[in-house]
Write an enzyme that holds these catalytic residues in place. Structure first.
Site, mmCIF file in Angstrom:
data_model
loop_
_atom_site.group_PDB
_atom_site.id
_atom_site.type_symbol
_atom_site.label_atom_id
_atom_site.label_comp_id
_atom_site.label_asym_id
_atom_site.label_seq_id
_atom_site.Cartn_x
_atom_site.Cartn_y
_atom_site.Cartn_z
ATOM 1 C CE LYS A 187 84.374 38.525 -21.107
ATOM 2 N NZ LYS A 187 85.374 39.592 -20.897
ATOM 3 C CD GLU A 212 88.886 39.384 -19.582
ATOM 4 O OE1 GLU A 212 88.636 39.566 -18.374
ATOM 5 O OE2 GLU A 212 88.001 39.180 -20.425
ATOM 6 C CG ASP A 239 89.239 42.871 -14.404
ATOM 7 O OD1 ASP A 239 88.510 43.866 -14.257
ATOM 8 O OD2 ASP A 239 89.353 42.267 -15.487
HETATM 9 P P1 ADP Z 1 84.094 45.591 -17.917
HETATM 10 O O1 ADP Z 1 85.414 44.965 -17.685
HETATM 11 O O2 ADP Z 1 82.982 44.925 -17.181
HETATM 12 O O3 ADP Z 1 83.791 45.766 -19.383
HETATM 13 P P2 ADP Z 1 85.107 48.285 -17.217
HETATM 14 O O4 ADP Z 1 86.457 47.882 -16.850
HETATM 15 O O5 ADP Z 1 84.925 49.092 -18.451
HETATM 16 O O6 ADP Z 1 84.085 47.069 -17.236
HETATM 17 O O7 ADP Z 1 84.503 49.098 -15.959
HETATM 18 C C1 ADP Z 1 83.282 49.743 -15.975
HETATM 19 C C2 ADP Z 1 82.990 50.250 -14.565
HETATM 20 O O8 ADP Z 1 83.998 51.193 -14.156
HETATM 21 C C3 ADP Z 1 81.661 50.972 -14.449
HETATM 22 O O9 ADP Z 1 80.958 50.511 -13.305
HETATM 23 C C4 ADP Z 1 82.089 52.426 -14.260
HETATM 24 O O10 ADP Z 1 81.139 53.190 -13.492
HETATM 25 C C5 ADP Z 1 83.369 52.270 -13.493
HETATM 26 N N1 ADP Z 1 84.204 53.487 -13.568
HETATM 27 C C6 ADP Z 1 84.683 54.105 -14.674
HETATM 28 N N2 ADP Z 1 85.357 55.217 -14.328
HETATM 29 C C7 ADP Z 1 85.299 55.325 -12.975
HETATM 30 C C8 ADP Z 1 85.811 56.269 -12.002
HETATM 31 N N3 ADP Z 1 86.484 57.345 -12.372
HETATM 32 N N4 ADP Z 1 85.544 56.024 -10.692
HETATM 33 C C9 ADP Z 1 84.841 54.954 -10.306
HETATM 34 N N5 ADP Z 1 84.350 54.044 -11.160
HETATM 35 C C10 ADP Z 1 84.564 54.214 -12.484
HETATM 36 MG MG MG Z 2 87.223 44.160 -18.228
#
Ligand code: ADP
Ligand code: MG
Length: 627
Positions: free
Chosen positions: A87, A186, A208
């Protein structure tokens, strides 16, 4: 005032025909698809029950691309063939993308129009194609669950995505066989997921924090209409950085041994796992078997973890403060929506609550909230809710304008203007008999063309020859609901018209946007001076040119020898000043010469009126109209 146009939110459907509409969150780290089922927006799992599809694709010459967890499994083994965080490259040129690509060990090839392509064992692929491969998997997942082809999709993009990045996202969807109902920001999707659109009015902050990026957006809701007031953030700050902070601490605790690249990656993974567990537990043990040369375990408390990541959390708050300033709010925000997996970290929630002095909304899974909002919007746009009255307004990240004489930029649509928008301004010709006009479209906050980013050029031809300044050319900038820009120019007398849809060969990263904004602030004073000088020079030049041609035509007939000499003397002086840097002196001399030549101008005017009354028109002028 500006004309603000709001697009129709889709048409009413036939009575009982429900369309299959989906919302897709095409994320940097993970992607999801959601749809309305039984009156509720729900994310769709794959056959293994996983809703999150890692945004990772592995290419090989032997088989079709692998997408998601299967590709992640091959990342260590074939890094150059396993494309992640694609992305970040959407709608960007290879020059732009070089640094990022080097960091991620990708091999770049120059694609069409300078767009970036990656060389893999499966051939060269563009970010659009990689995204299409991800979207295709989500589409198939939706088709399998909903039992038929998808009628339309709403795809989310960061609010700061520029024209090229939005267009690239649309292209990817089309390539994946999806009909795009709308691109949606978003943060707006997240607010819609919480049903904040049903309130009378309010200001919403969307925080976010994902895997690799941080975005903050301020939205305003008024009479059922969302408006993005401002966006900000940091493209190089996310959950990965929390992992690194913890990993570095573990390394230090173990006496800083030297690790092989593979071991360091394993340490990162162990740190990530510990970080996620620490969101629910007060302390966790990290197993270092196979990670550290000495093996063993290390215990980390939530308190230690929090002290490690506090500086990073504070950085997000600084971005929030700046964004609030940009939004020019009188009062605070009414709601804060938490988005992204990293907002599960309790410290993040507390810090955000503290900063905004409000409890953030966390009820909807922060990983899913964007896809859920997109699914709701898709349902409305597909026409499944005849009463659907949700209108969404987004914002443009950098001002759009065009080049005027003297290398100056005239801003037509200022930054942070909500879209869709249409703005028009009248311009005129600079020279006598000018029959064409060069329209140069620019993006940026600075005053001079050379400091802004060039988006496109086009020409308007067929302007009837007239004296300089007589033609009326209306230039209209239109940005549609998806953020795509169309510029048209129309000569009002003949109706000659020309237009262009701006699809620049590559877009800007938000880092570059941030830099451009920063430099516009730091150069504000200097820019003002440069602009003033350019304007004074232009005024002087126009007067000099006008006088030169007037003297040639009527100097002998209408002026005495002394008058002529006085005027040419002052002209020479002005000519010399124009070459210098003193804007005030140019201004004073232009005024002086203007006053001195007033009588001459009025004599010329009398003469032309007499000529016109005698039936002589300007038709005799050479006509070089080409169209
Ligand atoms: P993106 O928007 O970049 O696609 P996400 O919203 O899916 O990303 O977030 C991914 C991040 O969230 C990763 O760094 C992951 O380690 C973190 N994450 C997921 N679950 C937890 C949690 N329970 N506690 C802390 N961090 C978390
Ligand atoms: Mg995201």
């Amino acid at each position: 005032m500006a004309l603000l146009q709001i697009a129709e939110p889709g048409q009413s459907p036939l009575p009982h025909q429900v369309k299959r509409a989906v919302g897709i969150d095409l994320g940097t780290t993970n992607s999801l698809v959601a749809t309305m089922r039984g009156g509720r927006a729900t994310v769709l799992p794959d056959e293994r029950g996983e809703v999150m599809l890692p945004s990772v694709v592995n290419y090989s010459s032997e088989r079709s691309p692998l997408v998601g967890a299967d590709a992640v499994a091959l990342a260590a083994q074939s890094p150059a063939d396993t494309l992640m965080s694609i992305k970040r490259f959407m709608g960007r040129g290879s020059v732009d993308a070089l640094a990022d690509a080097q960091r991620s060990h990708y091999r770049l090839a120059e694609g069409d129009e300078g767009l970036v392509r990656f060389i893999t064992s499966g051939g060269a692929v563009s970010p659009v194609e990689v995204s299409a491969d991800i979207l295709r998997v989500l589409r198939q997942r939706a088709v399998a669950t909903l039992g038929g082809e998808i009628d339309g999709a709403v795809i989310t993009v960061p609010a700061y995505f520029d024209e090229a990045q939005r267009q690239a996202t649309k292209d990817a969807a089309t390539l994946a066989g999806l009909r795009v109902l709308r691109l949606m920001n978003e943060p707006t999707a997240a607010a819609v997921a919480y049903g904040l659109d049903s309130a009378e009015q309010g200001v919403i902050a969307v925080y976010d924090l994902g895997g690799g990026t941080f975005d903050i957006s301020i939205l305003r809701l008024q009479k059922g209409v969302f408006e993005v007031l401002a966006t900000g953030g940091d493209t190089a700050l996310g959950g990965d950085d929390l992992d690194s902070a913890l990993a570095d601490w573990v390394l230090q605790e173990c006496g800083s041994p030297t690790l092989a690249a593979g071991q360091y990656r394993q340490l990162q993974a162990a740190a990530r796992d510990a970080k996620e567990r620490l969101s629910d537990e007060q302390e966790v043990d990290i197993d270092l078997q196979g990670v550290m040369p000495a093996g063993g375990t290390v215990r980390v408390t939530r308190e230690t973890f929090e002290s490690l990541v506090l500086p990073l959390v504070k950085r997000t708050l600084r971005a929030c403060r700046k964004c609030l300033r940009d939004a020019e709010l009188d009062a605070g925000v009414d709601n804060i929506v938490m988005v992204g997996g990293s907002t599960r970290v309790p410290l993040v929630r507390e810090a955000v609550a503290d900063f905004f002095k409000r409890t953030p909304l966390i009820d909807i899974d922060p990983d899913q909230v964007v896809a859920v909002g997109a699914a709701i919007q898709a349902d409305i746009l597909a026409g499944n809710r005849p009463e659907g009255d949700l209108l969404l307004l987004d914002v443009i990240p950098l001002s759009l304008g065009l080049e005027t004489m003297g290398g100056l930029v005239e801003k037509i649509v200022p930054r942070n203007t909500t879209i869709p928008v249409s703005r028009a301004q009248e311009f005129t010709t600079f020279k006598d008999g000018q029959t064409a006009l060069a329209v140069h479209i620019l993006q940026g906050e600075r005053e001079m063309v050379s400091d802004c980013r060039s988006l496109a050029h086009f020409e308007l031809r067929g302007i009837p020859p007239m004296v300089a300044g007589a033609a009326r050319i209306r230039v209209t900038f239109q940005v549609d609901a998806d953020g795509l820009l169309n510029v048209s120019a129309r000569e009002e007398i003949t109706g000659a018209e020309s237009s262009i849809t701006v699809k620049p060969s590559f877009g800007l990263s938000d880092e570059e946007i941030a830099n451009m904004l920063q430099s516009s602030f730091s150069h504000a004073a200097e820019d003002k001076q440069a602009r003033q000088l350019a304007e004074e020079r232009l005024g002087a030049w126009q007067l000099l040119e006008g006088l030169k041609s007037a003297l040639k035509a009527d100097g002998e007939a209408l002026l005495s020898a002394e008058e002529r000499e006085a005027i040419t003397g002052q002209m020479t002086e002005l000519q010399a000043l124009v070459e210098g840097q003193d804007a005030d002196a140019i201004h004073a001399q232009t005024e002086r010469l203007g006053r001195l030549s007033e009588a001459f101008a009025s004599r010329r005017m009398d003469k032309s009126i007499r000529a016109a009354l005698a039936g002589v028109s300007l038709d005799s002028l050479d006509d070089e109209v080409t169209q």
